[in-house]
Design a protein around this motif. Sequence first.
Motif, PDB file in Angstrom:
ATOM      1  N   SER A 130       0.842  -1.208   0.000  1.00 34.23           N
ATOM      2  CA  SER A 130       0.000   0.000   0.000  1.00 34.23           C
ATOM      3  C   SER A 130       0.874   1.255   0.000  1.00 34.23           C
ATOM      4  O   SER A 130       0.570   2.237  -0.682  1.00 34.23           O
ATOM      5  N   TYR A 162      -3.473  -4.528  -1.827  1.00 36.11           N
ATOM      6  CA  TYR A 162      -2.963  -3.262  -1.297  1.00 36.11           C
ATOM      7  C   TYR A 162      -4.193  -2.398  -1.047  1.00 36.11           C
ATOM      8  O   TYR A 162      -5.288  -2.729  -1.503  1.00 36.11           O
ATOM      9  N   ASP A 166      -3.899  10.133   4.781  1.00 34.86           N
ATOM     10  CA  ASP A 166      -2.880  10.013   5.833  1.00 34.86           C
ATOM     11  C   ASP A 166      -3.524  10.098   7.210  1.00 34.86           C
ATOM     12  O   ASP A 166      -3.071   9.443   8.154  1.00 34.86           O
ATOM     13  N   ASN A 177      -5.322   4.340  12.036  1.00 30.83           N
ATOM     14  CA  ASN A 177      -5.172   2.883  11.989  1.00 30.83           C
ATOM     15  C   ASN A 177      -3.806   2.451  12.544  1.00 30.83           C
ATOM     16  O   ASN A 177      -3.684   1.402  13.168  1.00 30.83           O
ATOM     17  N   GLN A 178      -2.788   3.286  12.306  1.00 29.90           N
ATOM     18  CA  GLN A 178      -1.422   2.835  12.562  1.00 29.90           C
ATOM     19  C   GLN A 178      -0.916   3.129  13.972  1.00 29.90           C
ATOM     20  O   GLN A 178      -0.020   2.430  14.449  1.00 29.90           O
ATOM     21  N   PRO A 214     -13.869  -3.861   6.000  1.00 32.76           N
ATOM     22  CA  PRO A 214     -15.292  -4.185   6.148  1.00 32.76           C
ATOM     23  C   PRO A 214     -15.762  -3.983   7.583  1.00 32.76           C
ATOM     24  O   PRO A 214     -14.951  -3.937   8.507  1.00 32.76           O
ATOM     25  N   THR A 250      -6.911 -11.640  14.957  1.00 28.87           N
ATOM     26  CA  THR A 250      -5.743 -10.734  15.041  1.00 28.87           C
ATOM     27  C   THR A 250      -5.811  -9.878  16.301  1.00 28.87           C
ATOM     28  O   THR A 250      -4.778  -9.532  16.858  1.00 28.87           O
TER      29      THR A 250
HETATM   30  N1  FAQ Z   1      -8.073  -2.308   0.984  1.00 31.49           N
HETATM   31  O1  FAQ Z   1     -10.818  -9.306   7.794  1.00 31.49           O
HETATM   32  P1  FAQ Z   1     -10.488  -7.936   7.338  1.00 31.49           P
HETATM   33  C1  FAQ Z   1      -1.373   4.438   3.867  1.00 31.49           C
HETATM   34  C2  FAQ Z   1      -9.189  -6.928   2.892  1.00 31.49           C
HETATM   35  S1  FAQ Z   1      -1.153   2.815   4.311  1.00 31.49           S
HETATM   36  C3  FAQ Z   1      -7.801  -3.523   0.480  1.00 31.49           C
HETATM   37  O2  FAQ Z   1     -11.075  -6.801   8.110  1.00 31.49           O
HETATM   38  P2  FAQ Z   1      -7.820  -7.229   8.274  1.00 31.49           P
HETATM   39  C4  FAQ Z   1      -0.146   5.321   3.893  1.00 31.49           C
HETATM   40  C5  FAQ Z   1      -8.313  -7.667   3.904  1.00 31.49           C
HETATM   41  O3  FAQ Z   1      -6.959  -7.619   3.522  1.00 31.49           O
HETATM   42  C6  FAQ Z   1      -2.764   2.088   4.051  1.00 31.49           C
HETATM   43  N2  FAQ Z   1      -8.116  -4.673   1.112  1.00 31.49           N
HETATM   44  O4  FAQ Z   1      -8.885  -7.771   7.217  1.00 31.49           O
HETATM   45  C7  FAQ Z   1      -0.168   6.232   2.744  1.00 31.49           C
HETATM   46  C8  FAQ Z   1      -8.937  -9.040   3.817  1.00 31.49           C
HETATM   47  O5  FAQ Z   1      -8.497  -9.696   2.633  1.00 31.49           O
HETATM   48  P3  FAQ Z   1      -7.444 -10.951   2.674  1.00 31.49           P
HETATM   49  C9  FAQ Z   1      -2.722   0.655   4.336  1.00 31.49           C
HETATM   50  C10 FAQ Z   1      -8.737  -4.558   2.304  1.00 31.49           C
HETATM   51  O6  FAQ Z   1      -6.473  -7.496   7.710  1.00 31.49           O
HETATM   52  C11 FAQ Z   1      -0.936   7.376   2.761  1.00 31.49           C
HETATM   53  C12 FAQ Z   1     -10.405  -8.752   3.613  1.00 31.49           C
HETATM   54  O7  FAQ Z   1     -10.471  -7.438   3.071  1.00 31.49           O
HETATM   55  N3  FAQ Z   1      -2.731   0.415   5.754  1.00 31.49           N
HETATM   56  O8  FAQ Z   1      -2.453   4.780   3.579  1.00 31.49           O
HETATM   57  C13 FAQ Z   1      -9.019  -3.324   2.888  1.00 31.49           C
HETATM   58  O9  FAQ Z   1      -8.119  -7.740   9.641  1.00 31.49           O
HETATM   59  C14 FAQ Z   1      -0.933   8.247   1.674  1.00 31.49           C
HETATM   60  C15 FAQ Z   1     -11.209  -8.838   4.904  1.00 31.49           C
HETATM   61  O10 FAQ Z   1     -10.879  -7.739   5.789  1.00 31.49           O
HETATM   62  C16 FAQ Z   1      -2.577  -0.812   6.267  1.00 31.49           C
HETATM   63  O11 FAQ Z   1      -2.389  -1.764   5.557  1.00 31.49           O
HETATM   64  C17 FAQ Z   1      -8.663  -2.161   2.179  1.00 31.49           C
HETATM   65  N4  FAQ Z   1      -8.920  -0.923   2.631  1.00 31.49           N
HETATM   66  O12 FAQ Z   1      -8.091  -5.652   8.320  1.00 31.49           O
HETATM   67  C18 FAQ Z   1       0.614   5.954   1.623  1.00 31.49           C
HETATM   68  C19 FAQ Z   1      -2.605  -0.887   7.772  1.00 31.49           C
HETATM   69  N5  FAQ Z   1      -9.634  -3.541   4.071  1.00 31.49           N
HETATM   70  O13 FAQ Z   1      -6.154 -10.439   3.220  1.00 31.49           O
HETATM   71  C20 FAQ Z   1       0.629   6.829   0.523  1.00 31.49           C
HETATM   72  C21 FAQ Z   1      -2.399  -2.283   8.276  1.00 31.49           C
HETATM   73  C22 FAQ Z   1      -9.734  -4.886   4.221  1.00 31.49           C
HETATM   74  O14 FAQ Z   1      -8.056 -12.012   3.543  1.00 31.49           O
HETATM   75  C23 FAQ Z   1      -0.151   7.994   0.554  1.00 31.49           C
HETATM   76  N6  FAQ Z   1      -3.497  -3.153   7.942  1.00 31.49           N
HETATM   77  N7  FAQ Z   1      -9.206  -5.490   3.148  1.00 31.49           N
HETATM   78  O15 FAQ Z   1      -7.317 -11.365   1.221  1.00 31.49           O
HETATM   79  C24 FAQ Z   1      -4.618  -3.269   8.709  1.00 31.49           C
HETATM   80  O16 FAQ Z   1      -4.790  -2.601   9.717  1.00 31.49           O
HETATM   81  C25 FAQ Z   1      -5.644  -4.294   8.284  1.00 31.49           C
HETATM   82  O17 FAQ Z   1      -5.022  -5.205   7.426  1.00 31.49           O
HETATM   83  C26 FAQ Z   1      -6.913  -3.672   7.589  1.00 31.49           C
HETATM   84  C27 FAQ Z   1      -7.832  -4.838   7.210  1.00 31.49           C
HETATM   85  C28 FAQ Z   1      -7.629  -2.778   8.567  1.00 31.49           C
HETATM   86  C29 FAQ Z   1      -6.529  -2.910   6.342  1.00 31.49           C
END
Ligand code: FAQ
Length: 333
Positions: free
Chosen positions: A62, A125, A147, A153-154, A218, A229
């Motif tokens: 991402s 991503y 951001d 989230n972070q 979601p 998690t």
């Molecule tokens: N997009 O069971 P959950 C940024 C997927 S960094 C795509 O709730 P989980 C910096 C999820 O992977 C932004 N897919 O999943 C910046 C799962 O699919 P899978 C990124 C999504 O993991 C700023 C399925 O849906 N941040 O912005 C999304 O418990 C400006 C079921 O969902 C992170 O990655 C989505 N939005 O919660 C850069 C933070 N949401 O894997 C440049 C860390 C859900 O089974 C410019 N990640 N899915 O195939 C997290 O906190 C978690 O992974 C979530 C999802 C909250 C994203």
Amino acid sequence: MYTQAIDLKPGAEPTAATPAPGERERAFEAAIADDRRIEPQDWMPEGYRKTLVRQISQHAHSEVVGMLPEGNWVTRAPSLRRKAILLAKIQDEGGHGLYLYAAAETLGVSREDLVDALHAGKAKYSSIFNYPTLTWADMGAIGWLVDGAAIMNQVPLCRCSYGPYARAMIRICKEESFHQRQGFDIMLALCRGTPAQKAMAQDALDRWWWPVVMMFGPSDSESIHSAQTMRWGIKRLSNDELRQRFIDATVPQAELLGLRIPDPELRWNEARGHHDHGPIDWSEFWRVIEGDGPCNRERLAARVQALENGAWVREAALAHAARHAGTGSREAA
Ligand code: FAQ
């Protein structure tokens, strides 16, 4: 510099004695219960390791794909100052990708394999980076909202149970806070500018609001991974809790800008002490993460092309390293 160094002394073994059956599991569960960090040399269940690889690598992808929408505006920033700030921000995102790939590598996966999975469409991503950046105000909206959502989230991830991820997040959050302010500053300048500039800022908010609200994933009832998690101390707050916190924090900021959030059902609920919001179009969310958003194909094609274009740099760096290690030949260099 970006490594998440494993704390073993050279030649040291993680443990001298073979643990009795169940002992490793108990040690892991006790560490989680006591809120201690799990480190790369510690035993961990395979499900915990796989979950971390999934989440950290998606996060790394991402950050790197997230450079593309803003990269679109580097040559068109309205002043030298804005251009320098935007360039610095985009470079920061690349750095975040590096910290995160390094954290994932401590779990026994290679960065090459993770990137291959992204390019093959097997790894996700963030959905948010599949939307186009049509005007300069979109640079403001990304910094302020995307951001802003990323920080929300972070910050809890800085307390993640896996040490290398938690430590990477601490560095990343410091930089994200500067990113959020620069975005808000762009919005403020536009909102204090001409009516046309304010309209541009409103249009950006109208287009980015709902995709940003979806970024948190979601709803809790649909989230397949959250329960586990959170039990493992990877995620500390649920998707809906984080979404609510983001909305509550952003409403007064929009008021200060004099902008209208495009949700007719958004209102303060005194009893809950939170804002209520209108329904989220989850069909759009699933469409985008399944590859059919406005820019999915363009984003992946740009990443694949960047890898191909950079092949000669990697080959030259490897040849240079081999020569300095005394194993390469002049021809190789
Ligand atoms: N997009 O069971 P959950 C940024 C997927 S960094 C795509 O709730 P989980 C910096 C999820 O992977 C932004 N897919 O999943 C910046 C799962 O699919 P899978 C990124 C999504 O993991 C700023 C399925 O849906 N941040 O912005 C999304 O418990 C400006 C079921 O969902 C992170 O990655 C989505 N939005 O919660 C850069 C933070 N949401 O894997 C440049 C860390 C859900 O089974 C410019 N990640 N899915 O195939 C997290 O906190 C978690 O992974 C979530 C999802 C909250 C994203």
